[in-house]
Design a protein around this motif. Structure first.
Motif, PDB file in Angstrom:
ATOM      1  N   LEU A 240     -44.319   9.388  93.295  1.00 37.29           N
ATOM      2  CA  LEU A 240     -43.002   9.065  92.736  1.00 37.29           C
ATOM      3  C   LEU A 240     -41.897   9.778  93.502  1.00 37.29           C
ATOM      4  O   LEU A 240     -40.833   9.193  93.764  1.00 37.29           O
ATOM      5  N   THR A 241     -42.139  11.030  93.864  1.00 34.35           N
ATOM      6  CA  THR A 241     -41.135  11.769  94.630  1.00 34.35           C
ATOM      7  C   THR A 241     -40.915  11.133  95.997  1.00 34.35           C
ATOM      8  O   THR A 241     -39.774  10.997  96.452  1.00 34.35           O
ATOM      9  N   VAL A 242     -42.002  10.730  96.663  1.00 33.44           N
ATOM     10  CA  VAL A 242     -41.878  10.103  97.982  1.00 33.44           C
ATOM     11  C   VAL A 242     -41.138   8.782  97.881  1.00 33.44           C
ATOM     12  O   VAL A 242     -40.229   8.487  98.677  1.00 33.44           O
ATOM     13  N   VAL A 243     -41.517   7.957  96.890  1.00 33.56           N
ATOM     14  CA  VAL A 243     -40.863   6.649  96.734  1.00 33.56           C
ATOM     15  C   VAL A 243     -39.379   6.821  96.410  1.00 33.56           C
ATOM     16  O   VAL A 243     -38.514   6.130  96.972  1.00 33.56           O
ATOM     17  N   LEU A 244     -39.072   7.762  95.509  1.00 36.76           N
ATOM     18  CA  LEU A 244     -37.675   7.990  95.151  1.00 36.76           C
ATOM     19  C   LEU A 244     -36.892   8.556  96.335  1.00 36.76           C
ATOM     20  O   LEU A 244     -35.715   8.220  96.526  1.00 36.76           O
ATOM     21  N   THR A 245     -37.533   9.395  97.145  1.00 34.38           N
ATOM     22  CA  THR A 245     -36.865   9.915  98.345  1.00 34.38           C
ATOM     23  C   THR A 245     -36.512   8.790  99.307  1.00 34.38           C
ATOM     24  O   THR A 245     -35.388   8.736  99.839  1.00 34.38           O
ATOM     25  N   ILE A 246     -37.458   7.881  99.525  1.00 35.41           N
ATOM     26  CA  ILE A 246     -37.193   6.742 100.418  1.00 35.41           C
ATOM     27  C   ILE A 246     -36.065   5.879  99.858  1.00 35.41           C
ATOM     28  O   ILE A 246     -35.171   5.430 100.601  1.00 35.41           O
ATOM     29  N   TYR A 247     -36.076   5.663  98.549  1.00 35.40           N
ATOM     30  CA  TYR A 247     -35.011   4.863  97.943  1.00 35.40           C
ATOM     31  C   TYR A 247     -33.661   5.544  98.101  1.00 35.40           C
ATOM     32  O   TYR A 247     -32.655   4.877  98.415  1.00 35.40           O
ATOM     33  N   LEU A 248     -33.610   6.858  97.897  1.00 34.43           N
ATOM     34  CA  LEU A 248     -32.342   7.579  98.037  1.00 34.43           C
ATOM     35  C   LEU A 248     -31.855   7.576  99.487  1.00 34.43           C
ATOM     36  O   LEU A 248     -30.648   7.529  99.739  1.00 34.43           O
ATOM     37  N   VAL A 249     -32.780   7.640 100.435  1.00 38.54           N
ATOM     38  CA  VAL A 249     -32.381   7.583 101.838  1.00 38.54           C
ATOM     39  C   VAL A 249     -31.802   6.216 102.170  1.00 38.54           C
ATOM     40  O   VAL A 249     -30.794   6.095 102.883  1.00 38.54           O
ATOM     41  N   LEU A 250     -32.441   5.158 101.639  1.00 40.64           N
ATOM     42  CA  LEU A 250     -31.996   3.804 101.956  1.00 40.64           C
ATOM     43  C   LEU A 250     -30.758   3.397 101.172  1.00 40.64           C
ATOM     44  O   LEU A 250     -29.844   2.760 101.716  1.00 40.64           O
ATOM     45  N   ASN A 251     -30.720   3.743  99.889  1.00 41.24           N
ATOM     46  CA  ASN A 251     -29.643   3.263  99.021  1.00 41.24           C
ATOM     47  C   ASN A 251     -28.881   4.382  98.332  1.00 41.24           C
ATOM     48  O   ASN A 251     -28.209   4.149  97.322  1.00 41.24           O
ATOM     49  N   GLY A 252     -29.027   5.604  98.841  1.00 42.86           N
ATOM     50  CA  GLY A 252     -28.369   6.726  98.182  1.00 42.86           C
ATOM     51  C   GLY A 252     -26.856   6.647  98.223  1.00 42.86           C
ATOM     52  O   GLY A 252     -26.183   7.090  97.292  1.00 42.86           O
ATOM     53  N   GLU A 253     -26.312   6.069  99.304  1.00 49.03           N
ATOM     54  CA  GLU A 253     -24.858   5.974  99.422  1.00 49.03           C
ATOM     55  C   GLU A 253     -24.274   5.175  98.271  1.00 49.03           C
ATOM     56  O   GLU A 253     -23.266   5.557  97.677  1.00 49.03           O
ATOM     57  N   ARG A 254     -24.905   4.050  97.956  1.00 51.68           N
ATOM     58  CA  ARG A 254     -24.396   3.226  96.845  1.00 51.68           C
ATOM     59  C   ARG A 254     -24.541   3.937  95.507  1.00 51.68           C
ATOM     60  O   ARG A 254     -23.690   3.796  94.617  1.00 51.68           O
ATOM     61  N   LEU A 255     -25.649   4.705  95.350  1.00 56.08           N
ATOM     62  CA  LEU A 255     -25.826   5.449  94.106  1.00 56.08           C
ATOM     63  C   LEU A 255     -24.724   6.483  93.940  1.00 56.08           C
ATOM     64  O   LEU A 255     -24.096   6.582  92.874  1.00 56.08           O
ATOM     65  N   TRP A 256     -24.449   7.272  95.013  1.00 57.85           N
ATOM     66  CA  TRP A 256     -23.412   8.289  94.915  1.00 57.85           C
ATOM     67  C   TRP A 256     -22.023   7.653  94.809  1.00 57.85           C
ATOM     68  O   TRP A 256     -21.140   8.213  94.155  1.00 57.85           O
ATOM     69  N   ASP A 257     -21.842   6.491  95.441  1.00 54.17           N
ATOM     70  CA  ASP A 257     -20.561   5.789  95.276  1.00 54.17           C
ATOM     71  C   ASP A 257     -20.322   5.434  93.813  1.00 54.17           C
ATOM     72  O   ASP A 257     -19.204   5.568  93.295  1.00 54.17           O
ATOM     73  N   GLY A 258     -21.384   4.976  93.144  1.00 52.91           N
ATOM     74  CA  GLY A 258     -21.246   4.635  91.729  1.00 52.91           C
ATOM     75  C   GLY A 258     -20.955   5.830  90.854  1.00 52.91           C
ATOM     76  O   GLY A 258     -20.242   5.729  89.848  1.00 52.91           O
TER      77      GLY A 258
ATOM     78  N   THR B  89     -10.159  13.506  94.657  1.00 53.48           N
ATOM     79  CA  THR B  89     -11.043  14.539  94.122  1.00 53.48           C
ATOM     80  C   THR B  89     -12.504  14.191  94.377  1.00 53.48           C
ATOM     81  O   THR B  89     -13.300  15.049  94.776  1.00 53.48           O
ATOM     82  N   GLY B  90     -12.861  12.923  94.168  1.00 51.57           N
ATOM     83  CA  GLY B  90     -14.242  12.506  94.385  1.00 51.57           C
ATOM     84  C   GLY B  90     -14.699  12.689  95.815  1.00 51.57           C
ATOM     85  O   GLY B  90     -15.803  13.179  96.084  1.00 51.57           O
ATOM     86  N   SER B  91     -13.863  12.326  96.771  1.00 54.49           N
ATOM     87  CA  SER B  91     -14.232  12.480  98.183  1.00 54.49           C
ATOM     88  C   SER B  91     -14.360  13.952  98.561  1.00 54.49           C
ATOM     89  O   SER B  91     -15.258  14.336  99.325  1.00 54.49           O
ATOM     90  N   GLN B  92     -13.477  14.786  98.027  1.00 56.62           N
ATOM     91  CA  GLN B  92     -13.536  16.220  98.333  1.00 56.62           C
ATOM     92  C   GLN B  92     -14.792  16.852  97.741  1.00 56.62           C
ATOM     93  O   GLN B  92     -15.488  17.644  98.408  1.00 56.62           O
ATOM     94  N   VAL B  93     -15.109  16.541  96.484  1.00 56.10           N
ATOM     95  CA  VAL B  93     -16.301  17.081  95.837  1.00 56.10           C
ATOM     96  C   VAL B  93     -17.559  16.606  96.560  1.00 56.10           C
ATOM     97  O   VAL B  93     -18.511  17.374  96.787  1.00 56.10           O
ATOM     98  N   ARG B  94     -17.570  15.354  96.948  1.00 55.24           N
ATOM     99  CA  ARG B  94     -18.732  14.798  97.645  1.00 55.24           C
ATOM    100  C   ARG B  94     -18.954  15.489  98.990  1.00 55.24           C
ATOM    101  O   ARG B  94     -20.091  15.799  99.359  1.00 55.24           O
ATOM    102  N   ARG B  95     -17.883  15.750  99.697  1.00 58.88           N
ATOM    103  CA  ARG B  95     -17.986  16.431 100.989  1.00 58.88           C
ATOM    104  C   ARG B  95     -18.532  17.848 100.817  1.00 58.88           C
ATOM    105  O   ARG B  95     -19.431  18.279 101.544  1.00 58.88           O
ATOM    106  N   LEU B  96     -17.994  18.579  99.832  1.00 57.72           N
ATOM    107  CA  LEU B  96     -18.461  19.942  99.604  1.00 57.72           C
ATOM    108  C   LEU B  96     -19.932  19.963  99.183  1.00 57.72           C
ATOM    109  O   LEU B  96     -20.701  20.828  99.620  1.00 57.72           O
ATOM    110  N   LEU B  97     -20.325  19.015  98.349  1.00 57.12           N
ATOM    111  CA  LEU B  97     -21.707  18.963  97.881  1.00 57.12           C
ATOM    112  C   LEU B  97     -22.663  18.721  99.043  1.00 57.12           C
ATOM    113  O   LEU B  97     -23.694  19.395  99.176  1.00 57.12           O
ATOM    114  N   ARG B  98     -22.316  17.774  99.908  1.00 62.62           N
ATOM    115  CA  ARG B  98     -23.178  17.480 101.049  1.00 62.62           C
ATOM    116  C   ARG B  98     -23.241  18.676 102.003  1.00 62.62           C
ATOM    117  O   ARG B  98     -24.321  19.058 102.460  1.00 62.62           O
TER     118      ARG B  98
END
Length: 368
Positions: A166-184, A193-202
């Motif tokens: 499950l961890t491997v599958v979820l990791t692959i999903y986050l790598v492929l579609n993580g941008e859309r998840l974090w955008d949501g 504020t969202g762009s600044q927080v996102r930059r600091l988090l990454r």
């Protein structure tokens, strides 16, 4: 109606219990869904780390799909290679350590008894027999229990293949579609504020884990080679133990102390030799290599580092210990940026309506 504003001290006194209550409820929810939370956090951390080489290849003008596929394929090959080469050797040396412990403890007792006899012949006021016997018995029980727990954890890890998958599958999903998840997720924040927080988090998570893992891996490889050259028993296991502890702040000293103490039970001067060599290598690594890779990464006061580690361990165990420092660093960076006004919206750049109003005002002035 008259507008009545509460005093600031009263507002803060009312806000604190509400924050504490919400934090307590959140903690209960996290503890209830603990396995799922662990899987999601582990997958998110792996996705954060894998995103770094993906972005590196993208900067080299490689298309994202090719970069993602290449990094995932390389990660799978690396994990499979380590699973079939390094992991069996680690289990073998763990089993050897469990077999060596009784004889090493007996050797340590004999060395302490010899020291006690020498102190008696020199008429030194040293009487360690009773205390040392109790300490050795307790230390023996703790070491054997700790070794059994390590072997049990390894077996349990192999047995819980479902969580690993499950961890491997979820990791692959986050790598492929993580941008859309974090955008949501970040679309609920104000745009700036969202762009600044996102930059600091990454930045905080990627830089910390990649830098810390690089320093720990380099230290482990150097120590393994040095231990092999010095013919230290269980060189691979002891080098990896010190490297693993170096993933955590203040952990390198603990790892060096454990390894030196274990080898000192077998031979006191061997333990002293290993202690001196590992401390020297760690000092070179800490003063010359780590500053170039990490710099002043967290910017946290050592007191806050210790508090963060204690809270992370209390709330999330080993996983909480791993993420405690980057989370604390993220909170500090966010508070600092908020204090200096980096979260304030720039009207001329981020608010089109304000720009339109300015243009209309300038046209009116020109017509006059």
């Amino acid at each position: 109606m008259t507008n009545y504003k509460l005093p600031q001290w009263l507002s803060l006194s009312l806000a604190f219990p509400l924050i504490a209550l919400n934090g307590w409820v959140l903690l209960l929810v996290v503890q209830y869904f603990q396995p799922l939370v662990n899987i999601f956090v582990a997958a998110s951390l792996l996705a954060f780390v894998l995103d770094y080489p993906i972005r590196f290849f993208q900067k080299q003008r490689v298309k994202r799909n090719l970069a993602v596929g290449g990094v995932l394929l390389l990660a799978v090959v690396l994990v499979v290679a380590l699973t079939f080469t390094l992991f069996p050797l680690i289990l073998q040396q763990l089993n050897e350590l469990a077999n060596f412990l009784p004889s090493w403890i007996d050797s340590g007792a004999q060395q302490l008894q010899a020291f006690q006899n020498w102190a008696a012949t020199q008429q030194l006021p040293v009487n360690l027999s009773g205390i040392l016997t109790q300490l050795l018995d307790r230390f023996s029980n703790q070491l054997q229990s700790f070794t059994g727990q390590i072997l049990g954890i390894a077996v349990d890890t192999i047995g819980s293949l479902l969580n690993v998958l499950l961890t491997v599958v979820l990791t692959i999903y986050l790598v492929l579609n993580g941008e859309r998840l974090w955008d949501g997720i970040f679309q609920w924040f104000p745009p700036h504020t969202g762009s600044q927080v996102r930059r600091l988090l990454r930045e905080d998570f990627q830089n910390y884990f990649i830098g810390q893992a690089t320093v720990a891996a380099l230290l482990a490889v150097i120590l393994i080679l040095v231990f092999i050259a010095l013919r230290i028993p269980l060189a691979l296991l002891f080098g990896l133990v010190i490297g693993f502890f170096s993933l955590f702040p203040f952990g390198t000293g603990i790892g060096i102390g454990i390894v030196s103490l274990l080898l000192g039970l077998q031979n006191f001067w061997l333990g002293v030799e290993v202690l001196a060599v590992t401390v020297m290598i760690d000092q070179v690594n800490s003063n010359f290599v780590a500053p170039r890779l990490l710099g002043n990464l967290t910017g946290l006061n050592p007191v806050w580092v210790v508090i963060s580690l204690l809270l992370g361990t209390k709330l999330g165990g080993v996983l909480g210990l791993l993420v405690a420092i980057p989370i604390a660093s993220f909170i500090k960076d966010t508070a600092d940026d908020w204090r200096i006004g980096k979260f304030s919206v720039q009207p001329t750049e981020h608010n089109p309506s304000d720009r339109i109003c300015d243009e209309q005002t300038s046209n009116v002035v020109l017509e006059r």
